[in-house]
Scaffold this motif. Sequence first.
Motif, PDB file in Angstrom:
ATOM      1  N   GLU A 110     -15.402  20.495  19.697  1.00  0.00           N
ATOM      2  CA  GLU A 110     -16.490  21.272  20.274  1.00  0.00           C
ATOM      3  C   GLU A 110     -17.817  21.165  19.505  1.00  0.00           C
ATOM      4  O   GLU A 110     -18.661  22.039  19.616  1.00  0.00           O
ATOM      5  CB  GLU A 110     -16.116  22.763  20.394  1.00  0.00           C
ATOM      6  N   ILE A 111     -18.011  20.124  18.708  1.00  0.00           N
ATOM      7  CA  ILE A 111     -19.258  19.951  17.962  1.00  0.00           C
ATOM      8  C   ILE A 111     -20.228  19.128  18.810  1.00  0.00           C
ATOM      9  O   ILE A 111     -19.881  18.082  19.329  1.00  0.00           O
ATOM     10  CB  ILE A 111     -19.034  19.239  16.614  1.00  0.00           C
ATOM     11  N   GLN A 112     -21.471  19.625  18.932  1.00  0.00           N
ATOM     12  CA  GLN A 112     -22.527  18.913  19.650  1.00  0.00           C
ATOM     13  C   GLN A 112     -23.696  18.689  18.691  1.00  0.00           C
ATOM     14  O   GLN A 112     -23.921  19.497  17.797  1.00  0.00           O
ATOM     15  CB  GLN A 112     -23.040  19.746  20.818  1.00  0.00           C
ATOM     16  N   TYR A 113     -24.429  17.624  18.916  1.00  0.00           N
ATOM     17  CA  TYR A 113     -25.596  17.331  18.092  1.00  0.00           C
ATOM     18  C   TYR A 113     -26.840  17.331  18.972  1.00  0.00           C
ATOM     19  O   TYR A 113     -26.870  16.669  20.001  1.00  0.00           O
ATOM     20  CB  TYR A 113     -25.425  15.985  17.382  1.00  0.00           C
ATOM     21  N   TYR A 114     -27.842  18.092  18.563  1.00  0.00           N
ATOM     22  CA  TYR A 114     -29.112  18.163  19.278  1.00  0.00           C
ATOM     23  C   TYR A 114     -30.188  17.527  18.406  1.00  0.00           C
ATOM     24  O   TYR A 114     -30.202  17.716  17.188  1.00  0.00           O
ATOM     25  CB  TYR A 114     -29.498  19.623  19.554  1.00  0.00           C
ATOM     26  N   MET A 115     -31.081  16.783  19.046  1.00  0.00           N
ATOM     27  CA  MET A 115     -32.198  16.173  18.326  1.00  0.00           C
ATOM     28  C   MET A 115     -33.361  16.007  19.289  1.00  0.00           C
ATOM     29  O   MET A 115     -33.162  15.993  20.501  1.00  0.00           O
ATOM     30  CB  MET A 115     -31.791  14.852  17.688  1.00  0.00           C
ATOM     31  N   LEU A 116     -34.553  15.889  18.751  1.00  0.00           N
ATOM     32  CA  LEU A 116     -35.742  15.768  19.590  1.00  0.00           C
ATOM     33  C   LEU A 116     -35.944  14.349  20.097  1.00  0.00           C
ATOM     34  O   LEU A 116     -36.597  14.146  21.109  1.00  0.00           O
ATOM     35  CB  LEU A 116     -36.978  16.252  18.838  1.00  0.00           C
ATOM     36  N   TYR A 117     -35.400  13.363  19.385  1.00  0.00           N
ATOM     37  CA  TYR A 117     -35.460  11.978  19.820  1.00  0.00           C
ATOM     38  C   TYR A 117     -34.292  11.218  19.198  1.00  0.00           C
ATOM     39  O   TYR A 117     -33.700  11.674  18.226  1.00  0.00           O
ATOM     40  CB  TYR A 117     -36.808  11.316  19.464  1.00  0.00           C
ATOM     41  N   GLU A 118     -33.954  10.083  19.786  1.00  0.00           N
ATOM     42  CA  GLU A 118     -32.815   9.293  19.332  1.00  0.00           C
ATOM     43  C   GLU A 118     -32.988   8.871  17.878  1.00  0.00           C
ATOM     44  O   GLU A 118     -34.063   8.467  17.463  1.00  0.00           O
ATOM     45  CB  GLU A 118     -32.642   8.055  20.221  1.00  0.00           C
ATOM     46  N   SER A 130     -33.093  10.679  15.305  1.00  0.00           N
ATOM     47  CA  SER A 130     -33.939  11.600  14.557  1.00  0.00           C
ATOM     48  C   SER A 130     -33.243  11.977  13.249  1.00  0.00           C
ATOM     49  O   SER A 130     -32.048  12.261  13.240  1.00  0.00           O
ATOM     50  CB  SER A 130     -34.193  12.869  15.376  1.00  0.00           C
ATOM     51  N   PRO A 131     -33.984  12.001  12.139  1.00  0.00           N
ATOM     52  CA  PRO A 131     -33.370  12.409  10.873  1.00  0.00           C
ATOM     53  C   PRO A 131     -33.142  13.914  10.789  1.00  0.00           C
ATOM     54  O   PRO A 131     -32.424  14.380   9.920  1.00  0.00           O
ATOM     55  CB  PRO A 131     -34.375  11.939   9.822  1.00  0.00           C
ATOM     56  N   VAL A 132     -33.731  14.683  11.712  1.00  0.00           N
ATOM     57  CA  VAL A 132     -33.532  16.129  11.758  1.00  0.00           C
ATOM     58  C   VAL A 132     -32.772  16.458  13.036  1.00  0.00           C
ATOM     59  O   VAL A 132     -33.231  16.175  14.131  1.00  0.00           O
ATOM     60  CB  VAL A 132     -34.876  16.887  11.716  1.00  0.00           C
ATOM     61  N   GLN A 133     -31.592  17.031  12.873  1.00  0.00           N
ATOM     62  CA  GLN A 133     -30.719  17.326  14.002  1.00  0.00           C
ATOM     63  C   GLN A 133     -30.170  18.736  13.855  1.00  0.00           C
ATOM     64  O   GLN A 133     -30.280  19.354  12.798  1.00  0.00           O
ATOM     65  CB  GLN A 133     -29.566  16.319  14.056  1.00  0.00           C
ATOM     66  N   ALA A 134     -29.580  19.238  14.915  1.00  0.00           N
ATOM     67  CA  ALA A 134     -28.875  20.513  14.874  1.00  0.00           C
ATOM     68  C   ALA A 134     -27.428  20.243  15.245  1.00  0.00           C
ATOM     69  O   ALA A 134     -27.147  19.584  16.240  1.00  0.00           O
ATOM     70  CB  ALA A 134     -29.498  21.509  15.839  1.00  0.00           C
ATOM     71  N   GLU A 135     -26.524  20.724  14.422  1.00  0.00           N
ATOM     72  CA  GLU A 135     -25.098  20.580  14.658  1.00  0.00           C
ATOM     73  C   GLU A 135     -24.596  21.911  15.206  1.00  0.00           C
ATOM     74  O   GLU A 135     -24.632  22.921  14.505  1.00  0.00           O
ATOM     75  CB  GLU A 135     -24.410  20.226  13.342  1.00  0.00           C
ATOM     76  N   LYS A 151     -28.895  23.384  10.889  1.00  0.00           N
ATOM     77  CA  LYS A 151     -29.796  22.241  10.864  1.00  0.00           C
ATOM     78  C   LYS A 151     -29.190  21.178   9.957  1.00  0.00           C
ATOM     79  O   LYS A 151     -28.646  21.475   8.894  1.00  0.00           O
ATOM     80  CB  LYS A 151     -31.153  22.677  10.320  1.00  0.00           C
ATOM     81  N   MET A 152     -29.234  19.930  10.419  1.00  0.00           N
ATOM     82  CA  MET A 152     -28.671  18.820   9.666  1.00  0.00           C
ATOM     83  C   MET A 152     -29.776  17.808   9.381  1.00  0.00           C
ATOM     84  O   MET A 152     -30.486  17.389  10.294  1.00  0.00           O
ATOM     85  CB  MET A 152     -27.540  18.152  10.461  1.00  0.00           C
ATOM     86  N   PHE A 153     -29.905  17.444   8.127  1.00  0.00           N
ATOM     87  CA  PHE A 153     -30.902  16.462   7.706  1.00  0.00           C
ATOM     88  C   PHE A 153     -30.193  15.181   7.320  1.00  0.00           C
ATOM     89  O   PHE A 153     -29.363  15.168   6.425  1.00  0.00           O
ATOM     90  CB  PHE A 153     -31.734  17.008   6.544  1.00  0.00           C
ATOM     91  N   ARG A 154     -30.527  14.114   8.036  1.00  0.00           N
ATOM     92  CA  ARG A 154     -29.905  12.813   7.809  1.00  0.00           C
ATOM     93  C   ARG A 154     -30.699  12.061   6.750  1.00  0.00           C
ATOM     94  O   ARG A 154     -31.631  11.331   7.044  1.00  0.00           O
ATOM     95  CB  ARG A 154     -29.854  12.022   9.118  1.00  0.00           C
ATOM     96  N   LEU A 155     -30.345  12.259   5.493  1.00  0.00           N
ATOM     97  CA  LEU A 155     -31.015  11.570   4.401  1.00  0.00           C
ATOM     98  C   LEU A 155     -30.702  10.081   4.414  1.00  0.00           C
ATOM     99  O   LEU A 155     -31.413   9.293   3.802  1.00  0.00           O
ATOM    100  CB  LEU A 155     -30.625  12.192   3.060  1.00  0.00           C
TER     101      LEU A 155
END
Length: 131
Positions: A63-71, A73-78, A88-92
């Motif tokens: 049931e985990i979904q990932y939201y982002m403003l663009y494909e 994106s280094p900043v996402q919401a899990e 908030k998830m930061f893709r370093l």
Amino acid sequence: MRQHDRVDGIGHATHCPCCGASPVASLVLGGDREGLRYLQCSLCETRWHRVRGVCVNCHSPAEIQYYMLYEKSPVQAEACDACNTFIKMFRLDYDPELEAVSQNLIDQFLDSLVEQEGFVRLGFSPFSFHE
């Protein structure tokens, strides 16, 4: 004899192992630790390992979904459908220059979008209190 609180094992702790505060964000590292997820404390900025693929809050593996403003994106919401929370998830690994606390202020639009989907933010940023 004194009773001690149960401490979650390495990779499973939901709150800071140093001060007990909630995480401000989830960080996915790059470099020689690429793909590992760490949580960063909202109070003392300690980082601790947290296994990926499960909800930070309820430990649900589905049931985990990932939201982002663009494909890509280094900043996402899990977000987790099981407990209706998100972090908030930061893709370093995508952008090693991201900084969790200040970036949270910049990307409040993403928070707003995820909240409109019915999710509640897990943890908090000490600099982004809503009125």
